[in-house]
Enzyme design. Structure first.
Site, PDB file in Angstrom:
ATOM      1  N   GLU A 159      -2.475  -8.992   3.153  1.00 19.60           N
ATOM      2  CA  GLU A 159      -2.813  -9.541   4.475  1.00 19.60           C
ATOM      3  C   GLU A 159      -4.294  -9.429   4.786  1.00 19.60           C
ATOM      4  O   GLU A 159      -4.777  -9.993   5.751  1.00 19.60           O
ATOM      5  CB  GLU A 159      -1.963  -8.857   5.555  1.00 19.60           C
ATOM      6  N   CYS A 214       0.846  -1.207   0.000  1.00 14.63           N
ATOM      7  CA  CYS A 214       0.000   0.000   0.000  1.00 14.63           C
ATOM      8  C   CYS A 214       0.879   1.254   0.000  1.00 14.63           C
ATOM      9  O   CYS A 214       1.630   1.465  -0.942  1.00 14.63           O
ATOM     10  CB  CYS A 214      -0.983  -0.047   1.165  1.00 14.63           C
ATOM     11  N   HIS A 245      -3.827  -4.730  -0.058  1.00  7.08           N
ATOM     12  CA  HIS A 245      -3.358  -5.332   1.190  1.00  7.08           C
ATOM     13  C   HIS A 245      -3.451  -6.854   1.087  1.00  7.08           C
ATOM     14  O   HIS A 245      -4.516  -7.410   1.307  1.00  7.08           O
ATOM     15  CB  HIS A 245      -4.211  -4.851   2.365  1.00  7.08           C
TER      16      HIS A 245
END
Lengths: 253, 211
Positions: free
Chosen positions: B183, B79, B181
């Protein structure tokens, strides 16, 4: 292209997921972390936990729920309910939450939106608005879990929240919440047009058709639902399949 | 071991948990001195370009990060952590980035809701290590108001479409960036972190053979 989001909402009371009608009559619907992990697997796009006890002695329970969720859930999740200070927000973000929903505290202290956005970024400040119709085409903001009228106009408050740095609006129709009659589309559309932030429609979903209406006629960017998923009336997968058939862009995993 | 740079920005815990979930050890690093102990690096970040650069500067990270990138060890920016890999950011005036990739970071033009928030699909532009096993048109979670315009087209690995087509994954040699993202992008985001982790482990094996 950007897809529309389906967001299961977990109302948490003393560490358990519950669901009521018009903000009362609570029924137990399971363990929050287990449900969250299940929804992640089923393809939910985000999750929202609302701590409806929201007393300070209960805060530790909620931090623990957040921490355990962050270990098992790899989609974004939002925490709301009783967060009043920058310190409260920081604690939840540190425990692993991605976004914070502010409701009563934002109305009572609008600077909290500004300070939160400045400290952690607009992307993690969601302003939750509980709206009740008081005349045709007009809605009033309620706080304290729907118990207190504020005299504030919903459209004006949404615009003010945007100007203060909110990143998203979670809009609940109190008139529809728990009724399974469908989202209040006129309200949803009015707020979607009043701000240039993503709007999450909430309150009143009973069928998959309602989800589609919220995203099309309501012009919402995301739809929130609780009971239709918690009580297994529909799975997230069924909901997505239905929306895709209706020509609405949704994420397939 | 994968190091996660802690410079007071970003949800480090979720990056760490996601790596653990897919079976890789990670450590959150509070100081550049710890860089020598890791074989791969993740630079996370949320917030504004200039703030992030200032925080890196105050933490004494800039030179050590540049050296790490030059050492050839795997480096992934996420990001805002991807955006500051570039030379210039245009968020609140012009600011200098790490300059590990050529190009600038610009704002989305008017005519759409900003930030670009939610799940968008990836178009794979070229084969890569990092995106191995990722199907074309799979979805990832984005939250950002600015996007990169790389100086070199060949650094663009995958793109997304938000009215403008912008780079979603960039990479050159050992330095990579994801605008989304990973994750928070179950299940394909976890696949990317798995690919990154494997790459770090292979690189570790190679370097121990070398020494």
């Amino acid at each position: 292209m950007l897809s529309k989001r389906i967001i299961p909402c977990l109302d948490v009371h003393e560490g358990r997921v519950v669901k009521g009608t018009n903000f009362v009559q609570l029924r137990d619907a399971g363990d929050p972390v287990e449900l969250a992990a299940l929804y992640d697997q089923e393809g939910a796009d985000e999750l929202i936990f609302l701590d409806i006890t929201a007393s300070s002695d209960n805060r530790e329970t909620m931090v623990d729920v957040v921490r355990r969720t962050a270990e098992q859930v790899f989609i974004p999740f939002t925490i709301g309910g009783g967060l009043r200070t920058i310190g409260d927000i920081r604690r939840m973000l540190r425990a692993g939450a991605d976004k914070i929903a502010l409701n009563t505290s934002a109305v009572q202290n609008p600077r909290l939106i500004q300070e939160g956005a400045h400290a952690f970024g607009s992307q993690c400040i969601v302003v939750a608005i509980d709206a009740r119709s008081n005349a045709p085409g007009q809605w009033e903001v309620y706080i304290h879990g729907g118990r207190t009228a504020t005299g504030k106009d919903v459209l004006e408050w949404a615009a003010e929240a945007e100007a203060l740095g909110a990143g998203e609006i979670l809009l609940t129709s109190m008139d529809r919440d728990g009724t399974k009659m469908g989202y209040e589309l006129e309200l949803t559309r009015a707020v979607s047009r009043a701000v240039s932030l993503p709007v999450i429609a909430s309150g009143g979903v009973g069928t998959l058709e309602h989800l589609a209406e919220g995203l099309t006629l309501g012009e919402a960017d995301a739809v929130l639902a609780a009971s239709i998923f918690h009580y297994k009336e529909y799975s997230i997968e069924e909901a997505k399949r239905y929306l895709a058939q209706r020509g609405i862009l949704v994420r397939h995993s | 071991m994968i190091g996660i740079v802690d410079y007071g920005r970003g949800n480090l815990r979720s990056v760490e948990k996601a790596l653990e979930k897919v079976g890789f050890e990670a450590t959150i690093m509070a100081s550049p001195a710890e860089l020598s102990t890791v074989n791969g690096l993740i630079l996370p970040g949320v917030g504004a370009f200039a703030d992030a650069m200032q925080a890196l500067e105050q933490g004494g990270w800039i030179e050590p990060l540049t050296q790490f990138a030059r050492s050839g060890r795997p480096f992934l920016g996420i990001c805002l952590g991807m955006q500051i890999l570039f030379e210039i950011g245009e968020e609140h005036g012009e600011h200098t980035g790490l300059g590990l990739l050529t190009g600038r970071v610009v704002k989305f033009p008017p005519g759409r809701k900003v930030p670009h928030m939610g799940w968008n699909s990836l178009r794979l532009e070229q084969p890569s290590h990092l995106l191995e096993g990722i199907p074309n048109e799979s979805y990832f979670y984005f939250v950002h108001s600015y996007y990169a315009e790389p100086g070199e087209k060949k650094d663009i690995v995958a793109t997304s479409d938000y009215g403008v087509v912008f780079p979603a994954v960039v990479g050159k040699d050992n330095v990579w960036g994801a605008q989304f993202h990973p994750e928070k992008s179950s299940p394909w985001g976890l696949q990317i972190l798995t690919n990154f982790g494997k790459w770090v482990n292979e690189d570790e094996t190679l370097s121990s053979h070398r020494s």
